[in-house]
Design an enzyme around this catalytic site. Structure first.
Site, PDB file in Angstrom:
ATOM      1  N   LYS A  54     -12.396   8.315  -9.742  1.00  2.78           N
ATOM      2  CA  LYS A  54     -12.509   8.169 -11.197  1.00  2.78           C
ATOM      3  C   LYS A  54     -12.962   6.765 -11.544  1.00  2.78           C
ATOM      4  O   LYS A  54     -13.814   6.565 -12.411  1.00  2.78           O
ATOM      5  CB  LYS A  54     -11.153   8.488 -11.859  1.00  2.78           C
ATOM      6  CG  LYS A  54     -10.792   9.962 -11.769  1.00  2.78           C
ATOM      7  CD  LYS A  54      -9.356  10.254 -12.204  1.00  2.78           C
ATOM      8  CE  LYS A  54      -9.010  11.718 -11.938  1.00  2.78           C
ATOM      9  NZ  LYS A  54      -7.608  12.052 -12.210  1.00  2.78           N
ATOM     10  N   GLN A  98      -2.090   9.238 -13.389  1.00  7.06           N
ATOM     11  CA  GLN A  98      -2.454  10.153 -12.307  1.00  7.06           C
ATOM     12  C   GLN A  98      -1.239  11.005 -11.926  1.00  7.06           C
ATOM     13  O   GLN A  98      -0.168  10.481 -11.645  1.00  7.06           O
ATOM     14  CB  GLN A  98      -2.957   9.348 -11.088  1.00  7.06           C
ATOM     15  CG  GLN A  98      -3.414  10.194  -9.925  1.00  7.06           C
ATOM     16  CD  GLN A  98      -4.639  11.057 -10.244  1.00  7.06           C
ATOM     17  OE1 GLN A  98      -5.545  10.636 -10.957  1.00  7.06           O
ATOM     18  NE2 GLN A  98      -4.664  12.274  -9.725  1.00  7.06           N
ATOM     19  N   ASP A 121      -6.721  12.480 -21.046  1.00  4.07           N
ATOM     20  CA  ASP A 121      -6.516  13.687 -20.238  1.00  4.07           C
ATOM     21  C   ASP A 121      -6.171  14.888 -21.113  1.00  4.07           C
ATOM     22  O   ASP A 121      -6.102  16.017 -20.618  1.00  4.07           O
ATOM     23  CB  ASP A 121      -5.377  13.460 -19.226  1.00  4.07           C
ATOM     24  CG  ASP A 121      -5.899  13.234 -17.817  1.00  4.07           C
ATOM     25  OD1 ASP A 121      -7.099  13.496 -17.579  1.00  4.07           O
ATOM     26  OD2 ASP A 121      -5.112  12.801 -16.951  1.00  4.07           O
TER      27      ASP A 121
END
Ligand code: NAD
Length: 284
Positions: A54, A98, A121
């Site tokens: 990422k 994460q 997200d």
């Protein structure tokens, strides 16, 4: 036997990233580079690899990524305080935690602390609720990536019958909602659905997001269907999806590979969400 056309997620992601890079270059010249904080707790190898991917993708399009690493033993309170700090920091546009977090931490409570404008997200409960009304500030990256792949491969989804296998809050549920918003009719299946293969075989569009390696065999697929494989499963045979690709590619009209299908699109959508977060904040 005829082979399905491969839906190349890597190529589409590269194309979208190139277009985004141009927008970010112009934006940065007027404002500053969009900035994403990537929070990684512990030293899980796979999570480390995902975070690095990422961050590399951010660098390619011109997004600054800030590495926030915390030890495995970090407490819930310390992690919460870190999120509060990132929420309050004006130069941070997006916050990504994460997952999975170590088992002593409650991920849902941590995600719920993220400012929804920075929730790139799309997993904050408010963003998830607003998604039902088509009003989320950010849509989760994997379902959004699947929608982009489908729009690219199929065009309009209106009137299509879509079957989604899996009902997680990360993938299956938001994807079912997005498909409804795109005027598809949707069957959302899960581990308690009896005879899932029979239902799946009705579908024009079949999406597998179960984490069960090669669950979807040719018998689950209508001839001419479009098949999207979200699964990423590490097996002794290597990385495989939730779809038995070799068999299904003789039945489907189009199919995504694993790797090179949904994965690159997920990252492309994270970049897209981060740019949007910066743009909305700095150019309201
Ligand atoms: P999850 O474990 O949270 O959910 C799995 C879902 O599949 C559940 O709703 C469960 O009911 C359903 N399911 C399990 N077995 C089933 C069966 N036999 N028949 C029907 N339904 C069944 O998983 P998730 O987070 O949604 O992820 C699913 C898969 O997608 C995993 O392989 C994951 O690694 C992968 N994934 C890939 C990306 C990407 O970027 N490509 C992103 C997220 C997840």
């Amino acid at each position: 036997m005829a082979q399905a056309k491969v839906i190349d997620g890597k190529a589409l992601a590269t194309q979208l990233n190139a277009a985004l890079q141009e927008k970010i270059t112009a934006f940065t010249a007027q404002q500053r580079a969009p900035r994403l904080a990537v929070v990684l707790v512990g030293d899980d190898y796979a999570s480390g690899v995902y975070v690095q991917r990422k961050r590399n993708a951010c660098a390619v399009v011109g997004i600054d990524s800030v590495d926030v690493r915390l030890p495995h033993a970090v407490t819930q309170a310390k992690l919460a305080a870190q999120i509060a700090e990132l929420n309050a920091e004006p130069s941070i546009d997006g916050i990504l935690v994460q997952l999975p977090l170590p088992p002593h931490l409650v991920a849902s409570e941590i995600i719920a602390l993220i400012n929804i404008a920075k929730d790139v997200d799309g997993l904050h409960p408010l963003n998830q609720g607003l998604l039902n009304r088509g009003a989320a500030q950010h849509v989760p990256c994997t379902p959004l990536g699947v929608m982009r792949l489908l729009q690219h491969a199929v065009g309009s989804l209106a009137g299509k019958l879509a079957a989604v296998i899996g009902r997680s809050v990360l993938v299956g549920q938001p994807l079912s909602r997005l498909l409804l918003h795109a005027d598809a009719s949707v069957i959302n299946m899960h581990s308690k659905t009896p005879n899932p293969s029979q239902l799946a075989r009705q579908a024009d569009i079949l999406v597998a997001a179960t984490g069960v390696p090669r669950l979807v065999t040719a018998a689950w697929v209508k001839r001419g269907a479009v098949v999207i494989d979200v699964g990423i499963n590490r097996t002794e045979a290597g990385l495989v999806g939730d779809v038995d690709y070799e068999a299904v590619c003789h039945v489907a009209a189009q199919i995504t590979p694993v790797p090179g299908g949904v994965g690159p699109m997920t990252i492309a959508m994270l970049l897209h969400n981060t740019y949007n977060a910066a743009r909305r904040k700095l150019q309201p």
